[in-house]
Design a protein around this motif. Structure first.
Motif, PDB file in Angstrom:
ATOM      1  N   ALA A 432      59.584  86.434  51.877  1.00 38.24           N
ATOM      2  CA  ALA A 432      58.171  86.431  52.250  1.00 38.24           C
ATOM      3  C   ALA A 432      57.636  87.851  52.401  1.00 38.24           C
ATOM      4  N   GLN A 442      51.531  92.234  44.289  1.00 37.86           N
ATOM      5  CA  GLN A 442      51.873  90.830  44.461  1.00 37.86           C
ATOM      6  C   GLN A 442      50.753  90.131  45.232  1.00 37.86           C
ATOM      7  N   PRO A 443      50.334  88.930  44.801  1.00 35.82           N
ATOM      8  CA  PRO A 443      49.302  88.196  45.539  1.00 35.82           C
ATOM      9  C   PRO A 443      49.723  87.948  46.980  1.00 35.82           C
ATOM     10  N   ALA A 444      48.747  87.869  47.862  1.00 36.16           N
ATOM     11  CA  ALA A 444      49.022  87.739  49.294  1.00 36.16           C
ATOM     12  C   ALA A 444      49.770  86.461  49.638  1.00 36.16           C
ATOM     13  N   ASP A 445      49.582  85.402  48.832  1.00 34.16           N
ATOM     14  CA  ASP A 445      50.211  84.118  49.163  1.00 34.16           C
ATOM     15  C   ASP A 445      51.553  83.896  48.485  1.00 34.16           C
ATOM     16  N   TRP A 446      52.107  84.922  47.850  1.00 31.74           N
ATOM     17  CA  TRP A 446      53.334  84.704  47.094  1.00 31.74           C
ATOM     18  C   TRP A 446      54.564  84.517  47.973  1.00 31.74           C
ATOM     19  N   GLY A 447      54.438  84.773  49.261  1.00 35.00           N
ATOM     20  CA  GLY A 447      55.550  84.487  50.154  1.00 35.00           C
ATOM     21  C   GLY A 447      55.926  83.018  50.151  1.00 35.00           C
ATOM     22  N   THR A 448      54.951  82.152  49.845  1.00 34.28           N
ATOM     23  CA  THR A 448      55.237  80.717  49.810  1.00 34.28           C
ATOM     24  C   THR A 448      56.149  80.345  48.646  1.00 34.28           C
ATOM     25  N   TYR A 449      56.232  81.232  47.648  1.00 36.17           N
ATOM     26  CA  TYR A 449      57.101  80.987  46.489  1.00 36.17           C
ATOM     27  C   TYR A 449      58.460  81.681  46.622  1.00 36.17           C
TER      28      TYR A 449
END
Length: 543
Positions: A432, A442-449
């Motif tokens: 994350a 890196q997009p801000a929501d890429w921690g979910t991936y």
């Protein structure tokens, strides 16, 4: 490890045919894993993640160019094939990586870019210094210009990048050809020194344990010596049956080159995969004759829309193209040049065409993810080899790269209308916590991936790929062998593989019943009530 032929390294019992049904993972080094924390992926990062790749269940790793390069085109502008770019590491590290991967059962495939070199390559710098009429310039395509003072380009060939010019003038007045960017001058493959050098490059890497080579733009090397104008003819491959020979695509001269390469590869037990796209199936198959390339990429399947009829046609035509020469098909959903699968399958137009790329194209990520999961099982069930682009196993979408951070030359050569290919090249999210100052944001929501988060979730995309690849290897019926279509409702693909294995994919708008079976091996999503197969869902069955 240096200088050890492939044949001298430990291999599984099925080594001779491993490439016919292999699952191959594409590594874009710059964005895979950062070992030193400078924001750029490197070989140290790859070495640290080799256990992850082994656990994923792939058989080989294909590395996009890791050689010395100014990176004007993501490393496809090579300045020296015998030197690793310092941003990625050293030759010694590459040798360690090849050996460590092999110890984990992972073979290595490297990328060779024979159509052109970097304008920083020693050959091209010598050609510029030597001047018109020199032997050094004979290694490239230098020509005087047209017009009263040579101020006009010598020809009308459009670039592979958005149709821009393919000729650049140098200070002494001559022009040089480049089918890609001006930083990528085309080599003259009619010159024996060009052939000798590339044969030596192949030996250099085969001697270091490389098991295969991917050939970039494999149908473009040979040129008509006159470099004649297209004069309004299309720059892409000409349709079959015209009887006309294209001045720089799919010329017969190429086959002698690849026969000489094959003789070298056979000495080391190594293989080739060509980047070849041609509308003429008979001419495509020529590259896969037993004394030329082992395999070639299947671009019709990659660009095919999420449509049952179109997909079935693509599968049938692909298998028919390969059958006459006994070569295995290859299957791929996306790569470092193509919009990521999740984003593409979430759009109204689910096909892929470079000419149609545009900023702001809407996509439904939930729909795209559901279809991408089903497509993964479809692809992994087909006969032949399969390629998985890094991050595909995480279900990554295409990233929206801020315009001021875009680096891809396709964007700039289009005058800013094409978003370019950077959206599929953004660094992978391992945790994350984002990379520190990554070369692409890196997009801000890429921690979910993130891989560590998905690894513990049995319903994640990563778990689906791990399970599917494990079953594919263990079941035996997937990979090589035959395919037989089964009766199915409109919008449904159903086919049988050896050993009682069946794949069913429902692309229709309504749930459908499953065929008779003894066990459900894997499903891309939960089944509906009564065991019905929902829309955009795939299953593997045993009958």
């Amino acid at each position: 490890m240096k200088g050890v032929p492939v044949a001298d390294l430990p291999l599984p019992a099925d080594a001779a045919d491993w490439w016919r049904s292999a699952a191959i993972y594409q590594v874009y080094v710059r964005s895979f894993a950062d070992g030193d924390g400078d924001g750029t992926g490197d070989l140290a990062g790859v070495r640290a993640r080799l256990p992850y790749l082994a656990e994923l269940g792939v058989d080989a790793l294909w590395f996009t160019p890791w050689y010395l390069s100014p990176l004007a085109d993501g490393g496809y502008d090579v300045a020296d094939y015998r030197t690793i770019d310092p941003a990625f590491g050293t030759l010694a590290e590459a040798e360690k990586l090849i050996a460590e991967a092999r110890a984990l059962g992972l073979r290595t495939i490297v990328d060779i870019v024979p159509n052109h070199v970097s304008d920083q390559h020693a050959w091209f710098r010598a050609a510029l210094a030597a001047g018109p009429g020199s032997p050094e310039r004979e290694l490239f395509h230098f020509r005087p210009g047209r017009g009263e003072r040579g101020e006009l380009p010598p020809g009308d060939w459009p670039s592979q990048f958005n149709g821009a010019a393919t000729w650049t003038r140098v200070p002494d007045g001559e022009w040089y050809l480049h089918l890609f960017t001006p930083q990528q001058p085309d080599l003259n493959w009619a010159h024996p020194a060009v052939r000798r050098e590339h044969e030596e490059v192949l030996r250099f890497w085969f001697q270091r344990g490389v098991a295969g080579v991917r050939i970039d733009s494999a149908a473009l090397l040979a040129k008509d010596p006159a470099l004649p104008d297209l004069a309004g003819r299309p720059p892409e491959p000409w349709p079959p049956g015209t009887g006309e020979v294209h001045p720089y695509i799919d010329r017969d001269d190429l086959h002698d080159i690849y026969r000489s390469w094959r003789a070298i590869a056979d000495t080391y037990g190594a293989v080739f995969v060509g980047e070849v796209w041609l509308p003429d199936s008979e001419r495509f198959a020529r590259y896969l004759r037993p004394d030329e390339l082992h395999t070639a990429f299947n671009f019709s399947f990659l660009s095919c829309p999420w449509d049952a009829g179109r997909l079935r046609t693509s599968i049938e035509e692909t298998l028919a193209e390969h059958a006459p020469v006994g070569a295995p098909a290859t299957w791929v959903l996306c790569n470092h040049d193509v919009t990521r699968t999740v984003t593409r399958y979430g759009r109204a137009d689910t096909g892929f065409d470079f000419a149609a790329k545009a900023f702001g194209t809407p996509s439904d990520p939930a729909l795209g993810t559901r279809r991408a999961r089903a497509a993964a099982l479809l692809t992994l069930a087909l006969p032949g080899a399969v390629y998985i682009y890094q991050g595909e196993e995480l279900g990554l979408p295409e990233a929206d790269v801020p315009v001021d951070r875009i680096q891809d030359p396709m964007h700039f050569r289009s005058g800013g209308t094409d978003p370019g290919r950077d959206g599929c090249r953004v660094p992978l999210p391992w945790t994350a916590e984002p990379w520190r100052d990554p070369w692409l944001p890196q997009p801000a929501d890429w921690g979910t991936y993130a891989a560590d988060r998905q690894g513990g979730d049995p319903d994640s995309m990563l778990s689906l790929y791990r399970t599917a690849l494990g079953l594919r290897r263990a079941a035996g019926g997937f990979g090589g062998g035959s395919l037989a279509w089964l009766p199915a409702a409109p919008g449904v693909l159903a086919f049988a593989r050896p050993d009682g294995l069946v794949c069913v994919v429902n692309l229709s708008p309504a749930p459908v019943p499953l065929p008779a079976h003894t066990s459900l091996l894997l499903s891309s999503a939960a089944l509906g009530g009564g065991g019905l197969l929902p829309q955009d869902t795939a299953v593997w069955l045993r009958t």
